[in-house]
Design a protein around this motif. Structure first.
Motif, PDB file in Angstrom:
ATOM      1  N   TYR A  65       1.746 -32.565   7.484  1.00 38.60           N
ATOM      2  CA  TYR A  65       2.199 -31.232   7.075  1.00 38.60           C
ATOM      3  C   TYR A  65       1.864 -30.189   8.123  1.00 38.60           C
ATOM      4  CZ  TYR A  65       2.914 -33.989   3.040  1.00 38.60           C
ATOM      5  OH  TYR A  65       3.363 -34.997   2.226  1.00 38.60           O
ATOM      6  N   MET A  66       0.744 -30.357   8.807  1.00 38.17           N
ATOM      7  CA  MET A  66       0.444 -29.491   9.937  1.00 38.17           C
ATOM      8  C   MET A  66       1.479 -29.699  11.037  1.00 38.17           C
ATOM      9  SD  MET A  66      -2.348 -29.592  12.902  1.00 38.17           S
ATOM     10  CE  MET A  66      -0.990 -30.213  13.911  1.00 38.17           C
ATOM     11  N   ARG A  67       1.794 -30.945  11.320  1.00 39.81           N
ATOM     12  CA  ARG A  67       2.737 -31.237  12.403  1.00 39.81           C
ATOM     13  C   ARG A  67       4.159 -30.803  12.050  1.00 39.81           C
ATOM     14  NH1 ARG A  67       1.048 -33.912  16.777  1.00 39.81           N
ATOM     15  NH2 ARG A  67      -1.031 -34.884  16.760  1.00 39.81           N
ATOM     16  N   ALA A  68       4.552 -30.928  10.783  1.00 41.52           N
ATOM     17  CA  ALA A  68       5.880 -30.456  10.386  1.00 41.52           C
ATOM     18  C   ALA A  68       5.983 -28.945  10.567  1.00 41.52           C
ATOM     19  CB  ALA A  68       6.155 -30.835   8.930  1.00 41.52           C
ATOM     20  N   PHE A  69       4.946 -28.228  10.216  1.00 38.44           N
ATOM     21  CA  PHE A  69       4.893 -26.776  10.415  1.00 38.44           C
ATOM     22  C   PHE A  69       4.915 -26.456  11.905  1.00 38.44           C
ATOM     23  CE2 PHE A  69       2.012 -22.823   9.793  1.00 38.44           C
ATOM     24  CZ  PHE A  69       3.110 -21.974   9.799  1.00 38.44           C
ATOM     25  N   GLN A  70       4.124 -27.181  12.665  1.00 37.61           N
ATOM     26  CA  GLN A  70       4.065 -26.994  14.118  1.00 37.61           C
ATOM     27  C   GLN A  70       5.421 -27.247  14.762  1.00 37.61           C
ATOM     28  OE1 GLN A  70       2.146 -30.165  16.447  1.00 37.61           O
ATOM     29  NE2 GLN A  70       0.781 -28.586  17.270  1.00 37.61           N
ATOM     30  N   ASP A  71       6.072 -28.332  14.363  1.00 36.33           N
ATOM     31  CA  ASP A  71       7.377 -28.663  14.934  1.00 36.33           C
ATOM     32  C   ASP A  71       8.414 -27.589  14.627  1.00 36.33           C
ATOM     33  OD1 ASP A  71       6.296 -30.979  15.911  1.00 36.33           O
ATOM     34  OD2 ASP A  71       7.140 -32.275  14.351  1.00 36.33           O
ATOM     35  N   ALA A  72       8.357 -27.046  13.407  1.00 36.56           N
ATOM     36  CA  ALA A  72       9.316 -26.009  13.022  1.00 36.56           C
ATOM     37  C   ALA A  72       9.143 -24.763  13.881  1.00 36.56           C
ATOM     38  CB  ALA A  72       9.141 -25.658  11.545  1.00 36.56           C
ATOM     39  N   LEU A  73       7.913 -24.476  14.310  1.00 35.50           N
ATOM     40  CA  LEU A  73       7.655 -23.291  15.130  1.00 35.50           C
ATOM     41  C   LEU A  73       7.894 -23.557  16.615  1.00 35.50           C
ATOM     42  CD1 LEU A  73       4.380 -21.917  13.479  1.00 35.50           C
ATOM     43  CD2 LEU A  73       6.732 -21.167  13.086  1.00 35.50           C
ATOM     44  N   SER A  74       7.632 -24.796  17.051  1.00 34.61           N
ATOM     45  CA  SER A  74       7.718 -25.104  18.483  1.00 34.61           C
ATOM     46  C   SER A  74       9.149 -25.251  18.957  1.00 34.61           C
ATOM     47  CB  SER A  74       6.940 -26.392  18.786  1.00 34.61           C
ATOM     48  OG  SER A  74       5.574 -26.243  18.473  1.00 34.61           O
ATOM     49  N   GLY A  75      10.013 -25.917  18.145  1.00 31.33           N
ATOM     50  CA  GLY A  75      11.373 -26.166  18.605  1.00 31.33           C
ATOM     51  C   GLY A  75      11.346 -26.933  19.908  1.00 31.33           C
ATOM     52  N   ALA A  76      12.082 -26.455  20.877  1.00 35.49           N
ATOM     53  CA  ALA A  76      12.120 -27.110  22.180  1.00 35.49           C
ATOM     54  C   ALA A  76      11.122 -26.492  23.152  1.00 35.49           C
ATOM     55  CB  ALA A  76      13.530 -27.018  22.762  1.00 35.49           C
TER      56      ALA A  76
ATOM     57  N   CYS B 294     -17.961 -35.091   4.058  1.00 35.89           N
ATOM     58  CA  CYS B 294     -17.062 -36.228   4.295  1.00 35.89           C
ATOM     59  C   CYS B 294     -15.656 -35.945   3.807  1.00 35.89           C
ATOM     60  CB  CYS B 294     -17.600 -37.475   3.582  1.00 35.89           C
ATOM     61  SG  CYS B 294     -19.169 -38.078   4.245  1.00 35.89           S
ATOM     62  N   SER B 295     -15.418 -34.758   3.261  1.00 36.31           N
ATOM     63  CA  SER B 295     -14.110 -34.440   2.697  1.00 36.31           C
ATOM     64  C   SER B 295     -13.251 -33.693   3.710  1.00 36.31           C
ATOM     65  CB  SER B 295     -14.267 -33.583   1.433  1.00 36.31           C
ATOM     66  OG  SER B 295     -14.970 -34.295   0.443  1.00 36.31           O
ATOM     67  N   TRP B 296     -12.013 -34.132   3.817  1.00 36.19           N
ATOM     68  CA  TRP B 296     -11.052 -33.506   4.720  1.00 36.19           C
ATOM     69  C   TRP B 296     -10.470 -32.257   4.075  1.00 36.19           C
ATOM     70  CZ3 TRP B 296      -5.794 -33.197   3.374  1.00 36.19           C
ATOM     71  CH2 TRP B 296      -4.937 -32.740   4.381  1.00 36.19           C
ATOM     72  N   GLU B 297     -10.398 -31.163   4.838  1.00 40.88           N
ATOM     73  CA  GLU B 297      -9.858 -29.904   4.320  1.00 40.88           C
ATOM     74  C   GLU B 297      -8.617 -29.428   5.059  1.00 40.88           C
ATOM     75  OE1 GLU B 297     -13.668 -27.556   2.385  1.00 40.88           O
ATOM     76  OE2 GLU B 297     -12.927 -26.920   4.342  1.00 40.88           O
ATOM     77  N   GLY B 298      -8.259 -30.059   6.162  1.00 35.42           N
ATOM     78  CA  GLY B 298      -7.087 -29.600   6.890  1.00 35.42           C
ATOM     79  C   GLY B 298      -7.145 -30.035   8.340  1.00 35.42           C
ATOM     80  N   ASN B 299      -6.218 -29.514   9.119  1.00 40.68           N
ATOM     81  CA  ASN B 299      -6.117 -29.854  10.534  1.00 40.68           C
ATOM     82  C   ASN B 299      -5.711 -28.625  11.331  1.00 40.68           C
ATOM     83  OD1 ASN B 299      -5.318 -32.532   9.006  1.00 40.68           O
ATOM     84  ND2 ASN B 299      -5.955 -33.167  11.051  1.00 40.68           N
ATOM     85  N   ALA B 300      -6.040 -28.667  12.609  1.00 39.09           N
ATOM     86  CA  ALA B 300      -5.596 -27.627  13.529  1.00 39.09           C
ATOM     87  C   ALA B 300      -5.170 -28.274  14.834  1.00 39.09           C
ATOM     88  CB  ALA B 300      -6.705 -26.618  13.795  1.00 39.09           C
TER      89      ALA B 300
END
Length: 573
Positions: free
Chosen positions: A481-492, A394-400
């Motif tokens: 935090y996953m999405r902030a990392f993703q956004d930094a890599l994706s750009g436009a 039941c414990s969350w460890e992260g996202n993908a």
């Protein structure tokens, strides 16, 4: 960089709680409070009332109405996005009982996570150039120094919650610790305050800050007070047993019965929200443990009689991160139900008894993960794509990152992705309709995570794969935090795949050591980010990939390499 300094001009370090600090548990027994980045002190209701009267000139009873008018949730305009400066101010909150969770671990002899410490520390990675971060714990200060962002250290480390520390400092005569914050905000009056949650204590502090700055309103990257206080819980998706008994179940297919029952939930009654859910019932908490236990038994009988479901999941409505959830309960064993109900009653919140799900699973990097996607509201919009939650029980460890093609690759029917996306839009839309206007929360949902289950519950549903919303986490959340990392890599460009992973750092795994090793262990074809590292308590790393499975494999490999280097403990995850 803005910092607070001691009289000699050196930067004041935020030391962890003193080794001799002790805390009194609810049962009256005293325990050592060791290894935390803060002390165990929390403000009482009376102290919050006193601070409120001193800072605002009125009591807490008037705060919610003022906050609804003067603290405005900030929603991005997709047609004209603006780059706004922000104050990053993430505090653990009483709403999700962070202190009680850490104290329960202390009492049980488990290794606590130091929720207050890691929430402050990880928030630094959300800061962009020109932003200001507010905090006080040691790992937060290390993250600030590494990121090179401006900061204000408010001290008051005796207090567990940053919000309590802010109120105490603001109410201390002659205290100048907050002067750098006031000066920065005076120069950037249109800045947005990025919060973990807009709880009562934070509302009081921000209203004081707004008054000191002479502003009419303060913009916040957080949900409005009604959403934060009322809707950030698990008690809105299901009807009570009493309400459900008003539905005649005779002759109805299980899907139609479930839809009729869901229309009796507070989510539908108050907001008109219609989303797919699992069978389940809300058990309100009264003062009598025996009455509460009878409520759990009655809910179990309905699940058995109406749906043929024989196993249940008992879920607290106010706890976070999977705390206090009991899965796989035999709904036919009333003695076991009563025992768990009496234990649950001690914690003070309502519970939901929901059908137990045998989740669909996928195997990645030698681990079996349940298919429990999450979707997100971000900046007042439905964020693109879903995420695969990396769960350990039941414990969350992260996202993908989870796109439609990734979900199909996991063996989930193609229409499931569209159904979950539609549910996200329905939830956001419900907070923008006339019912939300009447409930005082119209257009005040700007951030949140919505968790789904995909699996089998048996009974009258047979072997069919079902899906449903299982949690409305309407506050800042770990997938940010996953999405902030993703956004930094994706750009436009196209959406990049990334995965983040939570683990337990060892005593020597500070941020600098972890980041250096992570960069050394990651190949040149991948991006890597260390979100936070609070030694012995909580860490998170992120790695890029070409698909969900590839990103998860990469982040699992990195955690294994960090463990081999002595930076991840055996108590990982």
């Amino acid at each position: 960089m803005i910092t607070n300094t001691d009289e000699a001009g050196g930067t004041r370090l935020a030391e962890p709680a003193a080794a001799g600090t002790r805390v009194v548990a609810p049962d009256g027994v005293t325990y050592p409070w060791q290894g935390f980045t803060t002390g165990p002190r929390t403000l009482s209701d009376a102290e919050i009332e006193d601070h409120c009267r001193l800072l605002l000139g009125h009591g807490v009873a008037q705060v919610a109405d003022r906050a609804a008018k003067e603290l405005l949730p900030y929603a991005e305009d997709p047609a004209a996005p603006e780059q706004v400066r922000a104050v990053i101010m993430h505090s653990a909150t009483r709403t999700t009982r962070g202190f009680e969770g850490d104290l329960a671990d202390v009492v049980a002899g488990r290794n606590p996570y130091d929720v207050a410490g890691y929430l402050e520390s990880r928030a630094v990675t959300l800061a962009r150039e020109g932003d200001l971060t507010v905090g006080r714990v040691g790992p937060w200060r290390e993250a600030v120094a590494r990121a090179g962002v401006s900061s204000v250290d408010v001290g008051a480390l005796d207090y567990y919650y940053l919000s309590d520390a802010l109120l105490t400092v603001a109410a201390t005569p002659g205290q100048e610790v907050l002067r750098p914050l006031l000066d920065w905000y005076a120069a950037h009056p249109d800045a947005v305050v990025r919060l973990y949650a807009l709880d009562l204590e934070t509302q009081v502090f921000l209203l004081w800050l707004k008054e000191r700055l002479g502003l009419d309103v303060l913009r916040i990257d957080a949900n409005g007070p009604v959403v934060s206080a009322v809707w950030n819980r698990k008690d809105h998706l299901h009807p009570t047993v009493t309400d459900a008994l008003g539905v005649s179940a005779g002759g109805l297919e299980p899907e139609e019965l479930l839809a009729r029952e869901q229309r009796l939930s507070s989510a539908h009654r108050l907001l008109g929200m219609t989303v797919p859910v699992l069978p389940g019932y809300l058990v309100p908490r009264g003062d009598d443990p025996a009455e509460f236990a009878e409520g759990v038994r009655a809910a179990a009988r309905l699940l058995l009689e109406r749906y043929g479901v024989e196993r249940g999941c008992l879920k607290p409505c106010e706890a976070g991160d999977g705390a206090r959830i009991v899965t796989g309960l035999d709904l036919r064993d009333e003695a076991v139900l009563v025992r768990h109900a009496r234990e649950a009653h001690r914690h003070g919140d309502a519970y939901a008894l929901e059908a137990h799900v045998d989740f669909a699973t996928c195997r990645i990097a030698g681990r079996e993960f349940i298919v429990s996607p999450s979707g997100h509201i971000q900046g007042g919009r439905v964020a693109p794509g879903l995420t695969l939650q990396l769960m350990n029980g039941c414990s969350w460890e992260g996202n993908a990152t989870l796109l439609a093609e990734d979900l199909a690759a996991l063996g989930v029917p193609e229409d499931a992705y569209a159904s979950m996306t539609d549910a996200l839009h329905a939830i956001l839309g419900a907070f923008g309709g006339p019912e939300a206007e009447a409930a005082g929360c119209a257009h005040t949902l700007v951030t949140g995570g919505i968790d789904f289950a995909v699996g089998r519950i048996g009974g009258r549903f047979g072997d069919r794969l079902v899906q449903g919303v299982i949690d409305l986490n309407l506050s800042s959340h770990g997938a940010v935090y996953m999405r902030a990392f993703q956004d930094a890599l994706s750009g436009a460009g196209p959406v990049a795949h990334v995965a983040t992973r939570v683990y337990r750092p060892t005593a020597g795994a500070d941020l600098a050591a972890t980041a250096a090793r992570a960069e050394r262990e990651t190949g040149p074809d991948r991006a890597v980010r260390v979100v936070a590292s609070v030694p012995r308590r909580w860490g998170m790393v992120g790695v890029s990939g070409s698909s969900t499975a590839d990103a998860v494999s990469a982040v699992e490999d990195l955690v294994s390499r960090l463990r081999a280097a002595g930076l991840v403990g055996d108590d990982a995850g």
